[in-house]
Design a protein around this motif. Sequence first.
Motif, PDB file in Angstrom:
ATOM      1  N   THR A  61       7.450  -7.148  -2.014  1.00 60.94           N
ATOM      2  CA  THR A  61       7.810  -6.080  -1.045  1.00 60.94           C
ATOM      3  C   THR A  61       6.370  -5.439  -0.580  1.00 60.94           C
ATOM      4  OG1 THR A  61       9.443  -5.199  -2.432  1.00 60.94           O
ATOM      5  CG2 THR A  61       8.829  -3.798  -1.010  1.00 60.94           C
ATOM      6  N   PHE A  62       5.464  -5.577  -1.000  1.00 62.56           N
ATOM      7  CA  PHE A  62       4.325  -4.955  -0.409  1.00 62.56           C
ATOM      8  C   PHE A  62       3.617  -5.948   0.513  1.00 62.56           C
ATOM      9  CE2 PHE A  62      -0.299  -3.946  -0.048  1.00 62.56           C
ATOM     10  CZ  PHE A  62      -0.289  -2.571   0.531  1.00 62.56           C
ATOM     11  N   SER A  63       3.240  -7.122  -0.273  1.00 62.37           N
ATOM     12  CA  SER A  63       2.673  -8.246   0.471  1.00 62.37           C
ATOM     13  C   SER A  63       3.534  -8.819   1.492  1.00 62.37           C
ATOM     14  CB  SER A  63       2.158  -9.338  -0.703  1.00 62.37           C
ATOM     15  OG  SER A  63       3.069  -9.742  -1.456  1.00 62.37           O
ATOM     16  N   ILE A  64       4.675  -8.547   1.678  1.00 57.20           N
ATOM     17  CA  ILE A  64       5.476  -9.345   2.564  1.00 57.20           C
ATOM     18  C   ILE A  64       5.893 -10.876   2.288  1.00 57.20           C
ATOM     19  CG2 ILE A  64       6.138  -9.935   5.200  1.00 57.20           C
ATOM     20  CD1 ILE A  64       5.561  -7.018   4.769  1.00 57.20           C
ATOM     21  N   ASP A  80       9.633 -10.890   1.317  1.00 52.47           N
ATOM     22  CA  ASP A  80      10.384  -9.930   1.469  1.00 52.47           C
ATOM     23  C   ASP A  80      10.288  -8.919   2.581  1.00 52.47           C
ATOM     24  OD1 ASP A  80      11.687  -7.295   0.992  1.00 52.47           O
ATOM     25  OD2 ASP A  80      10.993  -7.349  -1.173  1.00 52.47           O
ATOM     26  N   TYR A  82      11.777  -6.137   3.565  1.00 49.78           N
ATOM     27  CA  TYR A  82      12.127  -4.901   3.579  1.00 49.78           C
ATOM     28  C   TYR A  82      11.406  -3.839   4.129  1.00 49.78           C
ATOM     29  CZ  TYR A  82      13.170  -0.836   0.809  1.00 49.78           C
ATOM     30  OH  TYR A  82      13.684   0.683   0.336  1.00 49.78           O
ATOM     31  N   ARG A  83      10.224  -3.916   4.391  1.00 47.02           N
ATOM     32  CA  ARG A  83       9.418  -2.773   4.722  1.00 47.02           C
ATOM     33  C   ARG A  83       8.874  -3.188   6.320  1.00 47.02           C
ATOM     34  NH1 ARG A  83       3.293  -2.698   4.269  1.00 47.02           N
ATOM     35  NH2 ARG A  83       2.565  -4.574   3.536  1.00 47.02           N
ATOM     36  N   LEU A  84       9.393  -4.332   6.926  1.00 47.04           N
ATOM     37  CA  LEU A  84       9.265  -4.552   8.252  1.00 47.04           C
ATOM     38  C   LEU A  84       9.985  -3.776   9.132  1.00 47.04           C
ATOM     39  CD1 LEU A  84       9.110  -8.435   9.056  1.00 47.04           C
ATOM     40  CD2 LEU A  84       7.257  -7.067   7.924  1.00 47.04           C
ATOM     41  N   LYS A  85       9.476  -3.057  10.349  1.00 45.23           N
ATOM     42  CA  LYS A  85      10.118  -2.387  11.014  1.00 45.23           C
ATOM     43  C   LYS A  85      10.451  -2.922  12.627  1.00 45.23           C
ATOM     44  CE  LYS A  85       7.248   1.537   9.481  1.00 45.23           C
ATOM     45  NZ  LYS A  85       6.043   0.700   9.311  1.00 45.23           N
ATOM     46  N   GLU A  88       8.842  -8.104  15.790  1.00 45.96           N
ATOM     47  CA  GLU A  88       7.435  -8.159  16.345  1.00 45.96           C
ATOM     48  C   GLU A  88       6.519  -8.612  15.232  1.00 45.96           C
ATOM     49  OE1 GLU A  88       4.814  -7.965  19.835  1.00 45.96           O
ATOM     50  OE2 GLU A  88       6.811  -8.478  19.324  1.00 45.96           O
ATOM     51  N   GLU A  89       6.551  -7.838  14.120  1.00 44.76           N
ATOM     52  CA  GLU A  89       6.051  -7.880  12.743  1.00 44.76           C
ATOM     53  C   GLU A  89       6.138  -9.023  12.067  1.00 44.76           C
ATOM     54  OE1 GLU A  89       5.355  -2.958  11.800  1.00 44.76           O
ATOM     55  OE2 GLU A  89       6.760  -4.252  10.642  1.00 44.76           O
ATOM     56  N   TYR A  91       6.802 -11.915  13.645  1.00 38.90           N
ATOM     57  CA  TYR A  91       6.207 -13.146  14.340  1.00 38.90           C
ATOM     58  C   TYR A  91       4.626 -12.561  13.889  1.00 38.90           C
ATOM     59  CZ  TYR A  91       9.717 -14.364  17.558  1.00 38.90           C
ATOM     60  OH  TYR A  91      10.984 -14.616  18.056  1.00 38.90           O
ATOM     61  N   ASP A  92       4.084 -11.464  13.808  1.00 42.60           N
ATOM     62  CA  ASP A  92       2.560 -11.401  13.749  1.00 42.60           C
ATOM     63  C   ASP A  92       2.090 -11.908  12.339  1.00 42.60           C
ATOM     64  OD1 ASP A  92       2.154 -10.184  15.886  1.00 42.60           O
ATOM     65  OD2 ASP A  92       2.688  -8.098  15.170  1.00 42.60           O
ATOM     66  N   ILE A  93       2.969 -11.954  11.260  1.00 41.34           N
ATOM     67  CA  ILE A  93       2.546 -12.500  10.086  1.00 41.34           C
ATOM     68  C   ILE A  93       2.611 -13.907   9.794  1.00 41.34           C
ATOM     69  CG2 ILE A  93       3.278 -10.354   8.577  1.00 41.34           C
ATOM     70  CD1 ILE A  93       5.331 -12.279   7.653  1.00 41.34           C
TER      71      ILE A  93
ATOM     72  N   CYS B  15      -4.266  -7.317   4.428  1.00 43.11           N
ATOM     73  CA  CYS B  15      -2.869  -6.824   4.264  1.00 43.11           C
ATOM     74  C   CYS B  15      -2.899  -6.084   5.696  1.00 43.11           C
ATOM     75  CB  CYS B  15      -2.523  -6.190   3.158  1.00 43.11           C
ATOM     76  SG  CYS B  15      -0.699  -6.218   3.057  1.00 43.11           S
ATOM     77  N   LEU B  49       1.171  -4.010  10.649  1.00 39.41           N
ATOM     78  CA  LEU B  49       0.885  -5.167   9.783  1.00 39.41           C
ATOM     79  C   LEU B  49       0.893  -6.447  10.518  1.00 39.41           C
ATOM     80  CD1 LEU B  49       3.995  -6.229   8.884  1.00 39.41           C
ATOM     81  CD2 LEU B  49       3.539  -4.274   7.492  1.00 39.41           C
ATOM     82  N   ALA B  50      -0.105  -6.967  10.825  1.00 39.86           N
ATOM     83  CA  ALA B  50      -0.243  -8.097  12.053  1.00 39.86           C
ATOM     84  C   ALA B  50      -1.601  -8.754  11.827  1.00 39.86           C
ATOM     85  CB  ALA B  50       0.054  -7.582  13.120  1.00 39.86           C
ATOM     86  N   SER B  51      -1.530 -10.049  11.800  1.00 42.83           N
ATOM     87  CA  SER B  51      -2.976 -10.570  11.761  1.00 42.83           C
ATOM     88  C   SER B  51      -3.130 -10.616  13.381  1.00 42.83           C
ATOM     89  CB  SER B  51      -2.598 -12.238  11.565  1.00 42.83           C
ATOM     90  OG  SER B  51      -1.506 -12.760  11.922  1.00 42.83           O
ATOM     91  N   ARG B  52      -2.265 -10.497  14.345  1.00 43.48           N
ATOM     92  CA  ARG B  52      -2.498 -10.343  15.684  1.00 43.48           C
ATOM     93  C   ARG B  52      -3.382  -8.805  15.779  1.00 43.48           C
ATOM     94  NH1 ARG B  52       2.207 -12.162  19.155  1.00 43.48           N
ATOM     95  NH2 ARG B  52       2.907 -10.116  18.455  1.00 43.48           N
ATOM     96  N   GLY B 145       0.780  -0.039  -4.131  1.00 42.92           N
ATOM     97  CA  GLY B 145       2.280  -0.725  -3.643  1.00 42.92           C
ATOM     98  C   GLY B 145       2.241  -1.996  -4.182  1.00 42.92           C
ATOM     99  N   GLY B 146       1.261  -2.818  -4.089  1.00 42.06           N
ATOM    100  CA  GLY B 146       1.617  -4.099  -4.318  1.00 42.06           C
ATOM    101  C   GLY B 146       0.947  -4.878  -5.658  1.00 42.06           C
ATOM    102  N   GLU B 172       5.282   0.391  -5.849  1.00 40.59           N
ATOM    103  CA  GLU B 172       6.741   0.059  -5.366  1.00 40.59           C
ATOM    104  C   GLU B 172       7.732   0.773  -6.086  1.00 40.59           C
ATOM    105  OE1 GLU B 172       7.130  -4.261  -5.466  1.00 40.59           O
ATOM    106  OE2 GLU B 172       9.243  -3.988  -4.807  1.00 40.59           O
TER     107      GLU B 172
END
Lengths: 140, 342
Positions: A61-64, A80, A82-85, A88-89, A91-93, B15, B49-52, B145-146, B172
């Motif tokens: 959940t936290f680490s995606i 997971d 779950y916490r994406l809003k 776009e996010e 794509y970003d990961i 992260c 949260l994004a590498s970009r 959280g992780g 969590e």
Amino acid sequence: MTRTWTTVTLEQLPEVAAELLQFASSQKIFCLHGEMGAGKTTFVKELSKTLGVSDEVQSPTFSIVNEYTAASGDPVFHFDFYRLKSLEEAYDIGYEDYVFSGHYCFIEWPEKVESLLNFAKADIFITSDNNTRTITCRYE
Amino acid sequence: MNKKPVYILGIESSCDETSASISCDGRILSNIIAGQEVHERFGGVVPELASRAHQQQIIPVVDAALSEAKVAKEDLAAIAFTRGPGLIGSLLVGTSFAKAFAMSLNIPLIEVNHMQAHVIGNFAAREGQEIKAPEFPFLCLTVSGGHTQIVKVESYLKMEIIGQTIDDAAGEAFDKVAKMLNLPYPGGPEVDKMAAMGNPKAFKFPVSDMPGLNYSFSGFKTSVLYFLQKQRQQQADFAEANMADICASAQYTIITILLKKLTQAVQETGIKNIAIAGGVSANKGLRNALMEKQETAGWKVHIPAFEYCTDNAGMIALYGYYKWQAGEFVGLEVAPMARYGF
């Protein structure tokens, strides 16, 4: 193709996980649907064990995304969303790098990025009721 | 003796946060975490949260860390970066930047394990401040959280994970309870706030007991969920009407689970010096429970400044200094690792 396992107890999960991967042996990408607490992460633990993952499968959940190594040496990805809003996010990961890698991907909360997952995949539906679960796997 | 000060640049991008810090002889000079100011300076909405986002933020953040520390890049002795664990795309940004920058300045490169750096956050102090650190050996409870880990720390460089979660992290568990109660995400601080006004023994949730020193929070989460479902069937506004008591009881259970294994670890190792790390260390209930142990069980509890508990580059720059002293450098062939043990 659809198959359902009913009144699955915790003890039966390893068996169901093995049967499910056999049933959907052509599939690499599995989206898990179910409410919070239905047992999605617990089931991914069993699916991963079936693939020979010896690492501890923890909640992503936290680490995606968590990455494990199967007995074959190939990576296994556990998402997971779950916490994406926003999409776009995802794509970003770099979700494309993972899901088009040809390796096993187990995806929790795919609803959050539904429009990105518009390709051939298997869906796993988990509902729980009084300590037993109903698990359905469906793919085209 | 006129010793030349050792300036280390630390870079953290495992992260959500992009962060850069400068340490000097083991003291923090600057600790910049990409936030609103950076977004405003460079315009546009930057996803969280994004590498970009890391790519967009890393140069301004390093720039800000250098200028706040009043250090020229030519004066840096080495560059330390988070190699893992974390999101591979995010780690790649920090790793690639660190490698390129170290090569261009012709200075050594130091790789840092993010989870070990959290422990090292306990040694953080600003320039001119006294370092109030726990004495070796100590046990560090890292809760975020992780992650949820008990780390046995023998020295700066010698650490061992003696217990960890086999499913959900403690943070969590807080967040998911908050979600069930329709509190905003991340809900840990909200639960903490409500808990202060409630009765921790109003409702009883099961305390998990895993083999050894490992944790499990998945069963707790499910029990709260079932409890709320059942109560809501009888009283639709049950959660709203009992918010403070539910939060207090849930928080009490999470802390009981955390303390139970930590107490067991103290008994097994005979080590009573305790430190904490990670975002959940801000939780007042946890802090109070630890302080109580200090009174009743003779523990020596160390709680670092919150700035160094959550993800930050200060702990990376600091760990970089200790590794620099030990001569632990890596070559430019180093690659980030999503999973990275001790």
